[in-house]
Design a protein around this motif. Structure first.
Motif, PDB file in Angstrom:
ATOM      1  N   ALA A 113       0.830  -1.198   0.000  1.00 25.45           N
ATOM      2  CA  ALA A 113       0.000   0.000   0.000  1.00 25.45           C
ATOM      3  C   ALA A 113       0.864   1.247   0.000  1.00 25.45           C
ATOM      4  O   ALA A 113       1.939   1.282   0.616  1.00 25.45           O
ATOM      5  N   GLY A 114       0.353   2.272  -0.687  1.00 28.18           N
ATOM      6  CA  GLY A 114       1.000   3.574  -0.662  1.00 28.18           C
ATOM      7  C   GLY A 114       2.323   3.620  -1.394  1.00 28.18           C
ATOM      8  O   GLY A 114       2.703   2.696  -2.116  1.00 28.18           O
ATOM      9  N   GLY A 115       3.046   4.735  -1.206  1.00 31.18           N
ATOM     10  CA  GLY A 115       4.357   4.883  -1.827  1.00 31.18           C
ATOM     11  C   GLY A 115       4.248   4.942  -3.337  1.00 31.18           C
ATOM     12  O   GLY A 115       3.286   5.470  -3.897  1.00 31.18           O
ATOM     13  N   THR A 116       5.245   4.386  -3.986  1.00 32.33           N
ATOM     14  CA  THR A 116       5.259   4.355  -5.442  1.00 32.33           C
ATOM     15  C   THR A 116       5.149   2.928  -5.934  1.00 32.33           C
ATOM     16  O   THR A 116       5.190   1.983  -5.146  1.00 32.33           O
ATOM     17  N   LYS A 117       5.058   2.775  -7.226  1.00 31.65           N
ATOM     18  CA  LYS A 117       4.976   1.446  -7.824  1.00 31.65           C
ATOM     19  C   LYS A 117       6.187   0.603  -7.427  1.00 31.65           C
ATOM     20  O   LYS A 117       6.056  -0.579  -7.115  1.00 31.65           O
ATOM     21  N   ALA A 118       7.363   1.200  -7.433  1.00 30.70           N
ATOM     22  CA  ALA A 118       8.583   0.454  -7.154  1.00 30.70           C
ATOM     23  C   ALA A 118       8.865   0.318  -5.657  1.00 30.70           C
ATOM     24  O   ALA A 118       9.480  -0.661  -5.229  1.00 30.70           O
ATOM     25  N   THR A 119       8.446   1.276  -4.886  1.00 34.34           N
ATOM     26  CA  THR A 119       8.754   1.293  -3.457  1.00 34.34           C
ATOM     27  C   THR A 119       7.515   1.606  -2.644  1.00 34.34           C
ATOM     28  O   THR A 119       7.304   2.745  -2.209  1.00 34.34           O
ATOM     29  N   PRO A 120       6.667   0.608  -2.416  1.00 37.05           N
ATOM     30  CA  PRO A 120       5.493   0.824  -1.562  1.00 37.05           C
ATOM     31  C   PRO A 120       5.898   1.130  -0.122  1.00 37.05           C
ATOM     32  O   PRO A 120       6.981   0.740   0.316  1.00 37.05           O
ATOM     33  N   ASN A 121       4.995   1.765   0.594  1.00 41.43           N
ATOM     34  CA  ASN A 121       5.293   2.118   1.980  1.00 41.43           C
ATOM     35  C   ASN A 121       4.970   0.998   2.959  1.00 41.43           C
ATOM     36  O   ASN A 121       5.632   0.863   3.992  1.00 41.43           O
ATOM     37  N   HIS A 122       3.924   0.238   2.677  1.00 43.40           N
ATOM     38  CA  HIS A 122       3.438  -0.743   3.632  1.00 43.40           C
ATOM     39  C   HIS A 122       3.354  -2.119   2.976  1.00 43.40           C
ATOM     40  O   HIS A 122       2.963  -2.231   1.809  1.00 43.40           O
ATOM     41  N   TRP A 123       3.701  -3.139   3.769  1.00 38.39           N
ATOM     42  CA  TRP A 123       3.736  -4.505   3.266  1.00 38.39           C
ATOM     43  C   TRP A 123       2.973  -5.440   4.204  1.00 38.39           C
ATOM     44  O   TRP A 123       3.040  -5.290   5.427  1.00 38.39           O
ATOM     45  N   GLY A 124       2.272  -6.406   3.604  1.00 39.81           N
ATOM     46  CA  GLY A 124       1.700  -7.479   4.385  1.00 39.81           C
ATOM     47  C   GLY A 124       2.742  -8.553   4.659  1.00 39.81           C
ATOM     48  O   GLY A 124       3.898  -8.432   4.252  1.00 39.81           O
ATOM     49  N   GLN A 125       2.306  -9.611   5.334  1.00 39.54           N
ATOM     50  CA  GLN A 125       3.240 -10.672   5.725  1.00 39.54           C
ATOM     51  C   GLN A 125       3.444 -11.708   4.623  1.00 39.54           C
ATOM     52  O   GLN A 125       4.386 -12.489   4.699  1.00 39.54           O
ATOM     53  N   GLY A 126       2.575 -11.700   3.634  1.00 40.07           N
ATOM     54  CA  GLY A 126       2.722 -12.600   2.493  1.00 40.07           C
ATOM     55  C   GLY A 126       1.867 -13.848   2.604  1.00 40.07           C
ATOM     56  O   GLY A 126       1.550 -14.315   3.698  1.00 40.07           O
ATOM     57  N   THR A 127       1.502 -14.391   1.443  1.00 38.97           N
ATOM     58  CA  THR A 127       0.765 -15.646   1.376  1.00 38.97           C
ATOM     59  C   THR A 127       1.369 -16.491   0.255  1.00 38.97           C
ATOM     60  O   THR A 127       1.681 -15.981  -0.821  1.00 38.97           O
ATOM     61  N   GLN A 128       1.533 -17.774   0.513  1.00 42.13           N
ATOM     62  CA  GLN A 128       2.209 -18.666  -0.419  1.00 42.13           C
ATOM     63  C   GLN A 128       1.245 -19.151  -1.497  1.00 42.13           C
ATOM     64  O   GLN A 128       0.140 -19.625  -1.188  1.00 42.13           O
ATOM     65  N   VAL A 129       1.676 -19.057  -2.735  1.00 40.33           N
ATOM     66  CA  VAL A 129       0.959 -19.630  -3.867  1.00 40.33           C
ATOM     67  C   VAL A 129       1.900 -20.627  -4.545  1.00 40.33           C
ATOM     68  O   VAL A 129       3.011 -20.270  -4.929  1.00 40.33           O
ATOM     69  N   THR A 130       1.438 -21.858  -4.671  1.00 36.11           N
ATOM     70  CA  THR A 130       2.232 -22.900  -5.311  1.00 36.11           C
ATOM     71  C   THR A 130       1.427 -23.498  -6.452  1.00 36.11           C
ATOM     72  O   THR A 130       0.293 -23.941  -6.247  1.00 36.11           O
ATOM     73  N   VAL A 131       2.015 -23.497  -7.640  1.00 39.00           N
ATOM     74  CA  VAL A 131       1.352 -24.024  -8.822  1.00 39.00           C
ATOM     75  C   VAL A 131       2.138 -25.236  -9.302  1.00 39.00           C
ATOM     76  O   VAL A 131       3.305 -25.114  -9.689  1.00 39.00           O
ATOM     77  N   SER A 132       1.494 -26.379  -9.289  1.00 35.29           N
ATOM     78  CA  SER A 132       2.163 -27.604  -9.722  1.00 35.29           C
ATOM     79  C   SER A 132       1.905 -27.850 -11.200  1.00 35.29           C
ATOM     80  O   SER A 132       0.851 -27.486 -11.732  1.00 35.29           O
ATOM     81  N   SER A 133       2.864 -28.488 -11.838  1.00 33.54           N
ATOM     82  CA  SER A 133       2.743 -28.746 -13.286  1.00 33.54           C
ATOM     83  C   SER A 133       2.058 -30.066 -13.554  1.00 33.54           C
ATOM     84  O   SER A 133       1.808 -30.858 -12.662  1.00 33.54           O
TER      85      SER A 133
END
Length: 118
Positions: free
Chosen positions: A98-118
């Motif tokens: 959230a916020g900031g610029t496209k390259a350097t946002p101000n705020h970050w979440g903790q992340g969620t894992q996405v795994t795509v199997s072939s």
């Protein structure tokens, strides 16, 4: 200050779809541009998508253009990432920003894992 909590990650097969959600706290949520980044194993974090504060403008990485759609619901303080036609190379931890610029946002979440199997 904005706190971001992602959800919706998981394990899917190539060609499947998945929708990520990001719930934001704070009364100023609707004033922020929001976005998604991702980081694959042994790779640098990269930009995925961004949406303006009112949803009127969106931007995507070339690698996801035409397959991913970012949207937001300011009434629910939530931003979404609809991911279709998933590929193994989409496997990564996805971060809401959230916020900031496209390259350097101000705020970050903790992340969620996405795994795509072939």
């Amino acid at each position: 200050q904005v706190q971001l909590v992602e959800s919706g990650g998981g394990l899917v097969q190539a060609g499947d779809s998945l929708r990520l959600s990001c719930a934001g706290s704070g009364r100023t949520f609707s004033s922020y541009a929001m976005g998604w980044f991702r980081q694959a194993p042994r790779k640098e974090r990269e930009f995925v998508a961004r949406i303006s504060w009112n949803g009127g403008s969106t931007d995507y990485a070339d690698s996801v253009k035409g397959r991913f759609t970012i949207s937001r619901d300011n009434g629910k303080n939530t931003v979404y990432l609809q991911m279709n036609s998933l590929k193994p190379e989409d496997t990564a931890v996805y971060y809401c920003v959230a916020g900031g610029t496209k390259a350097t946002p101000n705020h970050w979440g903790q992340g969620t894992q996405v795994t795509v199997s072939s």
